[in-house]
Scaffold this motif. Structure first.
Motif, PDB file in Angstrom:
ATOM      1  N   UNK A 301      19.635 -13.624  17.146  1.00 29.33           N
ATOM      2  CA  UNK A 301      20.249 -12.530  16.394  1.00 29.33           C
ATOM      3  C   UNK A 301      19.837 -12.578  14.937  1.00 29.33           C
ATOM      4  N   UNK A 302      19.811 -11.401  14.284  1.00 21.41           N
ATOM      5  CA  UNK A 302      19.374 -11.294  12.896  1.00 21.41           C
ATOM      6  C   UNK A 302      20.381 -11.912  11.933  1.00 21.41           C
ATOM      7  N   UNK A 303      21.648 -11.928  12.282  1.00 19.49           N
ATOM      8  CA  UNK A 303      22.649 -12.508  11.388  1.00 19.49           C
ATOM      9  C   UNK A 303      22.345 -13.993  11.151  1.00 19.49           C
ATOM     10  N   UNK A 366      37.882 -11.112  13.043  1.00 18.17           N
ATOM     11  CA  UNK A 366      38.345 -12.228  12.210  1.00 18.17           C
ATOM     12  C   UNK A 366      37.329 -12.673  11.161  1.00 18.17           C
ATOM     13  N   UNK A 367      36.047 -12.583  11.485  1.00 16.12           N
ATOM     14  CA  UNK A 367      35.034 -13.046  10.531  1.00 16.12           C
ATOM     15  C   UNK A 367      34.727 -12.025   9.445  1.00 16.12           C
ATOM     16  N   UNK A 368      35.150 -10.764   9.606  1.00 16.43           N
ATOM     17  CA  UNK A 368      34.830  -9.716   8.644  1.00 16.43           C
ATOM     18  C   UNK A 368      36.049  -9.209   7.872  1.00 16.43           C
ATOM     19  N   UNK A 369      37.250  -9.470   8.361  1.00 19.62           N
ATOM     20  CA  UNK A 369      38.448  -8.948   7.711  1.00 19.62           C
ATOM     21  C   UNK A 369      38.564  -9.459   6.280  1.00 19.62           C
ATOM     22  N   UNK A 370      38.906  -8.551   5.369  1.00 19.38           N
ATOM     23  CA  UNK A 370      39.102  -8.918   3.973  1.00 19.38           C
ATOM     24  C   UNK A 370      37.821  -9.012   3.163  1.00 19.38           C
ATOM     25  N   UNK A 378      27.891  -8.581   5.364  1.00 16.93           N
ATOM     26  CA  UNK A 378      26.938  -8.328   6.449  1.00 16.93           C
ATOM     27  C   UNK A 378      26.035  -9.538   6.648  1.00 16.93           C
ATOM     28  N   UNK A 379      25.553 -10.102   5.565  1.00 15.78           N
ATOM     29  CA  UNK A 379      24.588 -11.195   5.650  1.00 15.78           C
ATOM     30  C   UNK A 379      25.255 -12.522   6.005  1.00 15.78           C
ATOM     31  N   UNK A 380      26.393 -12.809   5.423  1.00 17.61           N
ATOM     32  CA  UNK A 380      26.971 -14.149   5.530  1.00 17.61           C
ATOM     33  C   UNK A 380      28.121 -14.274   6.525  1.00 17.61           C
ATOM     34  N   UNK A 381      28.746 -13.166   6.892  1.00 16.13           N
ATOM     35  CA  UNK A 381      29.950 -13.259   7.716  1.00 16.13           C
ATOM     36  C   UNK A 381      29.870 -12.550   9.060  1.00 16.13           C
ATOM     37  N   UNK A 382      29.087 -11.493   9.166  1.00 17.24           N
ATOM     38  CA  UNK A 382      29.031 -10.726  10.416  1.00 17.24           C
ATOM     39  C   UNK A 382      28.304 -11.511  11.506  1.00 17.24           C
TER      40      UNK A 382
END
Length: 406
Positions: A301-303, A366-370, A378-382
């Protein structure tokens, strides 16, 4: 399948010329192309996609992926490049029949779409017969993904390489699958074959994608000397994969020739191919892109690629890479990747007139909330779980977190 939509209520990121958050604006797609981006757009007779609570941005571009290996995922998780070549290419690859190739590429294309990758260069070094090649092209075409088919001739009769390349080129008449020459040499294989690969690219007006610069300093120097001796530097346009051992002088020559690089940040470190050239290449103005390389030894995956590259670049000695930002990583994953694979006028950004290759990311996971910095998130959390909707040429291939049955 409809390819006209209006996407409303999302937070939109464009990437050309640089990544920027446009805010809560609408994206209008007509007949597969981006028709408008702006506030309060209206369009009669066009279905609406409600992107409330989502981030809307271009699809990712993977510039080098051995997609056929999807069915032998994690077969070599702790090996080196030599071990990969011996086991995966030397032992397992020759056992693949055309049906196995079709299955691997079909699975790999779905993996890409599931994770927001809408364009990839399929570096296909499993073309032992014309039937293998046809199976690969058919799988790419049926998947709905935008692909550059990297033709790497695998037959035993080298005199048939050019005729087979011409046959494949003539057969690619659709809108989504184009062609490049995936050159095996000059750092692998014999030099006569390598010269034939570059001449084929010149004849068919195709780009070349080649593994060069990742096999030690002496090999890197010899490879460029070969291109110089044959007049191949600067024509055809070349993408250098794993270009980690090139000196600053080498990188300047690549930049002057119009070349680009494909960085596989995870596999390069995991397989001991060298420290990724990411920031060094971009400092010379060389277009740089990301690639998953092989899921036999790493993630697809690109993330994961963006995060790995961001950390490695910023961790260079004496702070040499601290200027590399999450915006740089996102640019490499989108418009810069499109430039590397020769499709910058087609995809990679939200410029009006381009093909509507888009993705919508949820922000309620959970990884994107807030999330505060949208691009940083997008780069560090998604991750793949955040990918709600994926669109290629206006066709929705993933919706509400589920892939379409293609």
């Amino acid at each position: 399948m409809s390819n006209s939509w209006i996407i409303k209520n999302g937070v939109v990121i464009d990437t050309e010329p640089q990544p920027v958050v446009l805010g809560e604006v609408d994206v209008l797609v007509r007949e597969g192309r981006i028709a408008a981006v702006g506030p309060d757009l209206t369009a009669e007779g066009v279905a609406e996609i409600d992107a409330t609570g989502m981030i809307v941005l271009p699809g990712f571009v993977d510039s080098h992926r051995h997609t056929w290996q999807s069915t032998i995922r994690a077969v070599a998780p702790d090996t080196t490049l030599g071990g990969y070549v011996e086991h995966v290419l030397g032992e397992l690859g020759p056992r693949f029949g055309p049906g196995d190739v079709h299955a691997g590429i079909a699975a790999g294309a779905r993996e890409c779409l599931d994770s927001g990758i809408t364009t990839m260069l399929d570096w296909s070094h499993v073309q032992f017969t014309p039937e293998h090649t046809d199976a690969a092209v058919d799988a790419l075409t049926a998947s709905g993904i935008r692909a550059v088919f990297g033709f790497c001739y695998g037959g035993t009769d080298q005199d048939q390489m050019a005729p087979e390349g011409r046959r494949v080129r003539e057969a690619l008449t659709g809108d989504l699958v184009s062609m490049a020459v995936a050159a095996f040499g000059p750092e692998f294989g014999d030099l006569a074959r390598a010269a034939g690969e570059w001449r084929l690219a010149q004849e068919l007006d195709l780009t070349v994608s080649v593994h060069m610069g990742g096999h030690g300093a002496e090999s890197a120097e010899r490879g460029l000397a070969f291109l110089d001796a044959h007049g191949f530097m600067g024509g055809p346009r070349t993408t250098y994969i794993h270009a980690n051992y090139y000196t600053d002088e080498h990188l300047k020559r690549i930049a002057d020739s119009g070349g680009s690089v494909s960085v596989s940040p995870f596999s390069e470190m995991a397989l001991a191919i060298g420290y990724p050239v990411t920031g060094r290449a971009r400092e010379f103005g060389i277009p740089a892109s990301f690639s998953a390389d092989a899921v036999t030894s790493g993630p697809g995956d690109m993330f994961g690629m963006m995060r790995t590259a961001h950390a490695l670049e910023r961790g260079r000695p004496e702070g040499a890479g601290l200027g590399f930002t999450t915006r740089d990583a996102l640019r490499m994953a989108t418009i810069e990747g499109a430039e590397v694979v020769g499709l910058a006028d087609v995809t990679g950004s939200l410029r009006v007139g381009k093909q509507a290759d888009l993705q919508l990311l949820r922000t309620d996971t959970p990884s994107m909330a807030g999330a505060q910095d949208v691009i940083g998130a997008v780069v560090l959390n998604a991750d793949t779980s955040a990918v709600d909707t994926v669109m290629v040429s206006g066709r929705v291939l993933k919706r509400a977190g589920r892939l379409a049955s293609v």
